[in-house]
Design an enzyme around this catalytic site. Structure first.
Site, PDB file in Angstrom:
ATOM      1  N   ASP A 275       0.879  -1.157   0.000  1.00  0.00           N
ATOM      2  CA  ASP A 275       0.000   0.000   0.000  1.00  0.00           C
ATOM      3  C   ASP A 275       0.931   1.225   0.000  1.00  0.00           C
ATOM      4  O   ASP A 275       2.130   1.114   0.284  1.00  0.00           O
ATOM      5  CB  ASP A 275      -0.935  -0.007   1.211  1.00  0.00           C
ATOM      6  CG  ASP A 275      -2.114   0.940   1.003  1.00  0.00           C
ATOM      7  OD1 ASP A 275      -2.066   1.753   0.051  1.00  0.00           O
ATOM      8  OD2 ASP A 275      -3.087   0.881   1.782  1.00  0.00           O
TER       9      ASP A 275
HETATM   10  C1  BGC Z   1      -4.892   3.373   0.183  1.00  0.00           C
HETATM   11  C2  BGC Z   1      -5.002   2.359  -0.937  1.00  0.00           C
HETATM   12  C3  BGC Z   1      -4.875   3.064  -2.262  1.00  0.00           C
HETATM   13  C4  BGC Z   1      -3.555   3.796  -2.295  1.00  0.00           C
HETATM   14  C5  BGC Z   1      -3.283   4.513  -3.594  1.00  0.00           C
HETATM   15  C6  BGC Z   1      -3.665   4.248   0.044  1.00  0.00           C
HETATM   16  O1  BGC Z   1      -3.718   5.317   0.920  1.00  0.00           O
HETATM   17  O2  BGC Z   1      -4.878   2.717   1.419  1.00  0.00           O
HETATM   18  O3  BGC Z   1      -6.217   1.673  -0.834  1.00  0.00           O
HETATM   19  O4  BGC Z   1      -5.010   2.172  -3.307  1.00  0.00           O
HETATM   20  O5  BGC Z   1      -3.541   4.750  -1.255  1.00  0.00           O
HETATM   21  O6  BGC Z   1      -4.037   5.640  -3.716  1.00  0.00           O
END
Ligand code: BGC
Length: 780
Positions: A275
């Site tokens: 993530d």
């Molecule tokens: C989130 C993810 C997301 C990623 C990219 C993160 O803060 O937890 O679910 O895909 O950002 O935007």
């Protein structure tokens, strides 16, 4: 053999003349031709490009021109080896990219806001979800995206989870099956998915620091099961590891999770990405099998490079991670130089979104034949700000930049109803004033300091009194919004606030005094308290956050154009304190150990212990006889169904057993029924929930009097639970009861079979063991 030797000589020769090209030479040869620096860059994304935000470690490496503005990230391109950069974009409820480029609004890049995950799961319809996925994936492909960062399937452990709208259910079979359907649909377009957040990411409070302490059994049966189903059934191109620790190790640094379980036990073949800025130690991430670090920083690449040079990281391990990414790049539209149009069929998709929204709305209450609206209903007094401003979906990365969203007022008007003008004006004036008071902020500012949700307008007694006489019915919309970074609150969020309670009271008093019905529409992403006020109103429609066509879809149900067939995939408890995780959510913080993290954010170490163990949702309420307001699997219809003739293929279990049941529409209008199979196991050495969902199916649209026979098949693994003492799944001998029902408590038919001898259905590895003892809930 000879042929292989010749090939390798040829490639050796090529390496000196022309570098091998991805797609033409074997992946091994491509990896062998890469420099160490190139490998380190490939496993680290190209950085994060948000207006006004640079990555914490300064300028990013290997910057390619972002192909799709507003996408979440890209990978490093290596043109000399024929390796393109791939684009990954959020998110689970629709493509999330910048809708307007270079201030030029003559051409826009809006996407369809699909109904959120809680709604899609409430359809219990995998073919419907696949259909949504097919349309969704077409937008992914036509906007030049290679991998969409979704679907998301963490378990609804607690109703206050800020991202529950992005997730499907409290039950892993529902979550896993719906995810698999979505993945199959999206990936049928030749683009990839990233199922997330792997795993046990069930809260937003301290999401980057929280250590989830959970038993091996609860992990395996509840928190990993859905991912296992999705991986095995639908082969997602990528998996996104989560932010949290599990039993002391960051998930993105956990070899046990990402290699032993995901790859060795489940046979996963795609790649894993972190993530965004997740985890701490890039070298540990690479060693664990977390192939790609997103969005990527120069510092991470340097650490990986240094580790190989110092011998701390075996280059072969890095090579495996690189190869895993290349296997997927090879399938991507970018690799195939797909000429995307930037013109997905948004009109057609809006119709799919509307249709899907109606399939997952849940009719919670329908007294006095309040719904569907009779022919006598023309004039509607619509109360509540959310009647005029639809919440199409949640916030954060799960949000979608859509061209429009249809409010309930618009939907009702479009269907020919008259929405009371005076009531409407009072709300729209109020909304305008509130918006002036709280102007919209930029994404990052909003994330750091979110604007509090607009408070409900005070009900104006005189207005309600005056308009009650003029209208045929009252509809009250109650809305809730949430998203990543924050969990929801109990007061004025899970519970209604005083203004909302007063509005319901005032409207019901005046309308009921004139014998007119009051219907509440819930425009929410996750479970709220309905117990305190539900008795006062005549009807409640749980419309969830229904995507950009929401107002039309809600009207389709209210008007009876579509008969509701959604059922709850998460329980509505009687009281928040009844929630099994209530005393362990969101866990403990250790502020004395706080450090300053990214963007100056305070990072407070924290831990949460899943003391409820496997007793999540209905597994708890059913086993411990805790009454709930609306149970798992519950939902009303405008018609009624009868269940008859349950027949098992055998009275003893021998490899598998099938259960057949016939469902008949006994009412006056056509409708669909969600049929659920629960299994109760005999008492044995393992603690077992009173019953567990082991199968579900939705009938076709049954005309009045028509029947459909549904067949479920139970396999050995459906009988088994995880035994920590032997790290294996075992089914204990005795009498099992198959219960077929319309919900987890409305069981219509039951039959038993016997398992003569204990079965060991799978032997797993002893991994992810908690470092401390857990005072886990058990049924005595
Ligand atoms: C989130 C993810 C997301 C990623 C990219 C993160 O803060 O937890 O679910 O895909 O950002 O935007």
């Amino acid at each position: 053999m000879l042929c292989l030797v010749v090939l390798s000589i040829e490639y050796h020769g090529f390496a000196q003349k022309a570098a091998p090209q991805l797609g033409k030479a074997p992946i091994k040869a491509i990896v062998a031709a890469m420099t160490l620096e190139e490998k380190a860059k490939l496993v680290v994304g190209n950085g994060f490009h948000m207006p006004g935000l640079s990555t914490p470690s300064g300028p990013t490496i290997g910057q390619t021109q972002d192909k799709v503005p507003g996408a979440a990230g890209t990978t490093f391109a290596l043109p000399r080896l024929g390796i393109p950069s791939i684009v990954v974009s959020d998110g689970p409820a629709g493509v999330r990219i910048e809708p307007i480029r270079n201030k030029d609004s003559s051409k826009t890049y809006y996407a369809t806001a699909w109904p959120v995950a809680t709604l899609l799961a409430s359809s219990w319809d995998t073919s419907l979800v696949k259909k949504v996925g097919v349309a969704f994936g077409q937008e992914v492909r036509e906007y030049g995206i290679d991998v969409i960062l979704g679907p998301a399937l963490n378990i609804h452990r607690n109703p206050l989870g800020g991202r529950n709208f992005e997730y499907y259910s409290e039950d892993p079979l529902v979550a896993g099956s719906i995810t698999a359907a979505m993945v199959k649909g999206i990936q049928s377009n030749g683009v990839g998915t990233s199922i997330k957040h792997f795993a046990a990411n069930n809260q937003e409070t301290d999401r980057n620091t929280v250590n989830t302490i959970v038993s091996e059994r609860a992990l395996r049966e509840i928190y990993l099961k859905g991912f296992e189903i999705a991986v095995k059934q639908s082969h997602p191109w990528t998996v996104m590891s989560s932010y949290n620790y599990i039993n002391g190790t960051y998930t993105s640094e956990s070899y046990d999770l990402l290699t032993t379980i995901l790859r060795k036990e489940w046979g996963y073949k795609g790649f894993v990405m972190t993530d965004w800025f997740g985890g701490k130690d890039p070298v540990a991430q690479i060693k664990s099998g977390n192939n790609l670090l997103m969005p990527g920083t120069a510092d991470q690449a340097k650490k990986i490079l240094d580790a190989v040079n110092s011998g701390a990281l075996d280059e072969k391990v890095l090579d495996e991670n690189v190869a895993g990414i290349l296997e997927i790049i090879l399938k991507s539209p970018a690799f195939k130089s797909y000429k995307y149009s930037d013109k997905p069929n948004l009109k057609q998709d809006a119709a799919v979104s509307r249709m899907a929204a109606t399939e997952g709305m849940v009719l919670l209450k329908n007294d006095n034949k309040a719904l569907p609206f009779t022919k006598a209903i023309h004039k509607i007094a619509l109360f509540g700000i959310n009647g005029y401003e639809l919440i199409a979906g949640g916030t954060g990365s799960g949000d979608v930049n859509k061209a429009y969203s249809i409010s309930l007022a618009q939907g009702l008007s479009a269907a020919g109803y008259t929405v009371d003008a005076a009531v409407k004006k009072s709300y729209t004036d109020y909304i305008t004033e509130e918006k002036i008071k709280h102007p919209k902020k930029g994404f990052i500012e909003e994330f750091m300091h979110p604007t509090p949700p607009m408070t409900e307008m005070q009900a104006n007694n005189e207005l309600v009194a005056a308009r009650a006489g003029e209208n045929d019915i009252a509809v009250i919309a109650i809305g809730r919004n949430a998203g990543e970074g924050r969990d929801r609150k109990l007061e004025a969020d899970y519970n209604l606030d005083e203004t909302e309670t007063m509005m319901i009271k005032t409207v019901t008093n005046f309308f009921h005094s004139l014998h007119k019905n009051v219907v509440v529409v819930l425009n929410i992403g996750g479970v709220i308290n309905v117990s305190d006020w539900k008795d006062g109103v005549d009807g409640i429609l749980l419309a969830w956050q229904p995507g950009l066509e929401g107002g039309n879809a809600i009207t389709d149900i209210l008007s009876g154009k579509v008969n509701p067939s959604g059922k709850l995939a998460s329980t509505f408890p009687a009281s928040y304190n009844d929630v099994p995780s209530a005393k362990n959510f969101p866990g403990k913080e250790f502020p004395e150990k706080a450090v300053t993290g990214m963007m100056g954010m305070k990072m407070i170490p924290a831990e949460v212990t899943y003391e409820e163990g496997i007793y999540v949702g209905y597994r708890y309420y059913n086993t411990f006889n805790v009454p709930v307001t609306y149970e798992f699997g519950y939902g009303l219809s405008y018609t009624s169904f009868n269940y008859t003739g349950l027949k098992l293929s055998s009275t003893s279990f021998n490899g598998k057993i099938t259960a057949k049941v016939t469902v008949t529409n006994t009412g006056k209008v056509a409708g669909k029924e969600v049929v659920q199979l629960y299994l109760s196991a005999p008492a044995g050495k393992l603690n077992k929930p009173a019953q567990e969902l082991k199968g579900f199916a939705k009938t076709g649209l049954l005309q009045p009097g028509k029947s459909q026979t549904i067949t479920f098949t139970l396999h050995p693994e459906d009988l088994a639970s995880f035994d920590e003492s032997s790290s294996s799944w075992i089914a204990e001998p005795g009498t099992y009861t198959v219960k077929i029902g319309a919900s987890s408590s409305k069981i219509n038919q039951a039959a038993t079979f016997i398992l003569a001898k204990e079965l060991v259905t799978e032997k797993d590895n002893k991994v992810l063991v908690p470092q401390v003892s857990i005072n886990e809930l058990k049924k005595m």
